[in-house]
Design a protein around this motif. Structure first.
Motif, PDB file in Angstrom:
ATOM      1  N   THR A 179      -9.159  16.955  24.138  1.00  0.00           N
ATOM      2  CA  THR A 179      -9.827  16.915  22.835  1.00  0.00           C
ATOM      3  C   THR A 179      -8.841  16.633  21.708  1.00  0.00           C
ATOM      4  O   THR A 179      -9.206  16.053  20.678  1.00  0.00           O
ATOM      5  N   CYS A 223     -14.764   8.752  20.496  1.00  0.00           N
ATOM      6  CA  CYS A 223     -15.706   9.846  20.188  1.00  0.00           C
ATOM      7  C   CYS A 223     -16.285  10.435  21.466  1.00  0.00           C
ATOM      8  O   CYS A 223     -16.336  11.660  21.633  1.00  0.00           O
ATOM      9  N   THR A 257     -13.735  12.596  23.314  1.00  0.00           N
ATOM     10  CA  THR A 257     -13.549  13.927  22.743  1.00  0.00           C
ATOM     11  C   THR A 257     -14.684  14.866  23.142  1.00  0.00           C
ATOM     12  O   THR A 257     -14.453  16.014  23.533  1.00  0.00           O
ATOM     13  N   ALA A 290     -14.455  18.197  25.730  1.00  0.00           N
ATOM     14  CA  ALA A 290     -14.877  19.552  25.360  1.00  0.00           C
ATOM     15  C   ALA A 290     -15.835  20.123  26.398  1.00  0.00           C
ATOM     16  O   ALA A 290     -15.801  21.319  26.712  1.00  0.00           O
ATOM     17  N   ILE A 337     -12.589  24.172  20.195  1.00  0.00           N
ATOM     18  CA  ILE A 337     -12.237  23.358  19.036  1.00  0.00           C
ATOM     19  C   ILE A 337     -12.503  24.167  17.775  1.00  0.00           C
ATOM     20  O   ILE A 337     -13.643  24.561  17.508  1.00  0.00           O
ATOM     21  N   ASN A 394      -9.471  21.852  13.556  1.00  0.00           N
ATOM     22  CA  ASN A 394      -9.181  20.895  14.621  1.00  0.00           C
ATOM     23  C   ASN A 394     -10.266  19.822  14.666  1.00  0.00           C
ATOM     24  O   ASN A 394      -9.985  18.624  14.792  1.00  0.00           O
ATOM     25  N   GLY A 395     -11.523  20.261  14.554  1.00  0.00           N
ATOM     26  CA  GLY A 395     -12.636  19.319  14.557  1.00  0.00           C
ATOM     27  C   GLY A 395     -12.569  18.359  13.375  1.00  0.00           C
ATOM     28  O   GLY A 395     -12.832  17.160  13.517  1.00  0.00           O
ATOM     29  N   LEU A 397     -12.089  14.327  13.536  1.00  0.00           N
ATOM     30  CA  LEU A 397     -13.027  13.449  12.832  1.00  0.00           C
ATOM     31  C   LEU A 397     -12.284  12.486  11.907  1.00  0.00           C
ATOM     32  O   LEU A 397     -12.568  11.278  11.883  1.00  0.00           O
TER      33      LEU A 397
END
Length: 344
Positions: free
Chosen positions: A139, A301, A304, A308, A315, A319-320, A324
């Motif tokens: 991730t 995308c 990731t 997860a 996350i 981190n998210g 992004l």
């Protein structure tokens, strides 16, 4: 693997930020032929499957179920598999037209000397990429290696003396913010993983520049370049593998090498690594430059999200946000470069 981006070969990284780079991938020129939608969908799906497989299988080998933390050997073995497939494919091309995209294998010492500097960069890129994947969660992998855009802009200015548009610099800033925020918010933060990721990003950027300087030595044929790059990389990595102590440590401590499951997994990963070249060739041939850009960002995308789900990586909010921003910045950069190409 295909033809030209404003008559300047581009490296595969210009299209995708995530998986292991193997070959320079030029973008189609304007006036591209329109292909049936089902064919385009099949080509993009094939690219998604192969590209995601490379990342996830390498992660499983290096620090997942196989727990085989020997990145040099993994890289070396996958190159051996790739070379074997190159030889087989080139041989089949003599008799079957569908395999004729790859020319007969060649290795000329004089040409090899010209390609050698590129191969040093190539080896550093592959090894650092696998080391990064070994230490970071999948991730966070996109974030750890997101600075290739920044290094590309830097090296293009320092080495080639070319300036970058303000819009591209904005994209660069967004990616850098994503890198900082994502690193700060990573729950399983690893300095080693980040350092290897930054190093890999730098080598990816250098690789793109050296490709431009080296393709002329192989008659601007990217498949011939792959012949030399793969062969020389195996030669360069072999003594390094011995001197690093990895080989002796594997023999003395690793039990997984005595299982057929391990070698099947390693070989499949090598095959998918080579398959990236075919997938990229098909995607460039049967889609547009814009589709390539969108496909690369969308794949990141999906990668990731799947990471997860598969690896159960936690996350954090920061981190998210970092992930992004890195994705948005990379996608915006790809869009800016696409607009710049079609406006010329």
């Amino acid at each position: 693997m295909s033809s030209s981006r404003d008559d300047i070969p581009m490296n595969r990284k210009d299209m995708d930020e995530s998986e292991e780079p193997f070959l320079p991938i030029p973008v189609q020129s304007r006036g591209e032929k329109q292909h049936p939608l089902p064919l385009i969908a099949a080509v993009v799906s094939f690219y998604f499957i192969i590209s995601l497989s490379v990342v996830f299988l390498n992660k499983i080998i290096l620090s997942g179920a196989s727990d085989f933390p020997f990145a040099l050997f993994v890289t070396w073995y996958q190159l051996v598999v790739a070379l074997g497939l190159l030889l087989v494919w080139a041989s089949l091309g003599k008799s079957y037209k569908m395999f004729s995209i790859i020319p007969p294998y060649e290795f000329n010492i004089a040409i090899a000397k010209k390609v050698a500097p590129l191969t040093f960069v190539y080896v550093g890129m592959l090894v650092l990429n696998n080391l990064c994947l070994k230490y970071v969660e999948v991730t966070f992998y996109q974030v750890a290696r997101s600075l290739s855009i920044n290094f590309t802009i830097l090296f293009t200015f320092v080495i080639l003396g070319k300036k970058t548009s303000p819009a591209a610099l904005v994209a660069c800033g967004i990616v850098f913010m994503g890198f900082l925020i994502g690193s700060y918010g990573e729950l399983n933060f690893s300095w080693a993983g980040v350092v290897y990721g930054v190093g890999s990003s730098a080598f990816v950027a250098l690789y793109g520049i050296y490709v431009q300087k080296t393709l002329a030595a192989v008659d601007n044929n990217q498949w011939k370049l792959l012949h030399y790059n793969t062969t020389l990389a195996i030669i360069f990595l072999s003594p390094l593998l011995i001197l690093s102590g990895e080989l002796s440590e594997i023999i003395e401590t690793s039990e997984v090498i005595y299982t057929s499951y391990f070698w099947i997994l390693m070989t499949i990963t090598g095959v998918t690594g080579f398959g990236i070249n075919i997938a990229m060739f098909l995607q460039v041939k049967y889609t547009s430059a814009l589709t390539n850009t969108i496909s690369g960002t969308a794949k990141s995308c999906v990668q990731t999200v799947l990471a997860a789900m598969i690896f159960k990586n936690d996350i954090s909010a920061l981190n998210g946000l970092g992930i992004l921003l890195a994705l948005v910045g990379s996608g915006y950069y790809g869009w800016v470069r696409y607009q710049e190409r079609i406006s010329k």
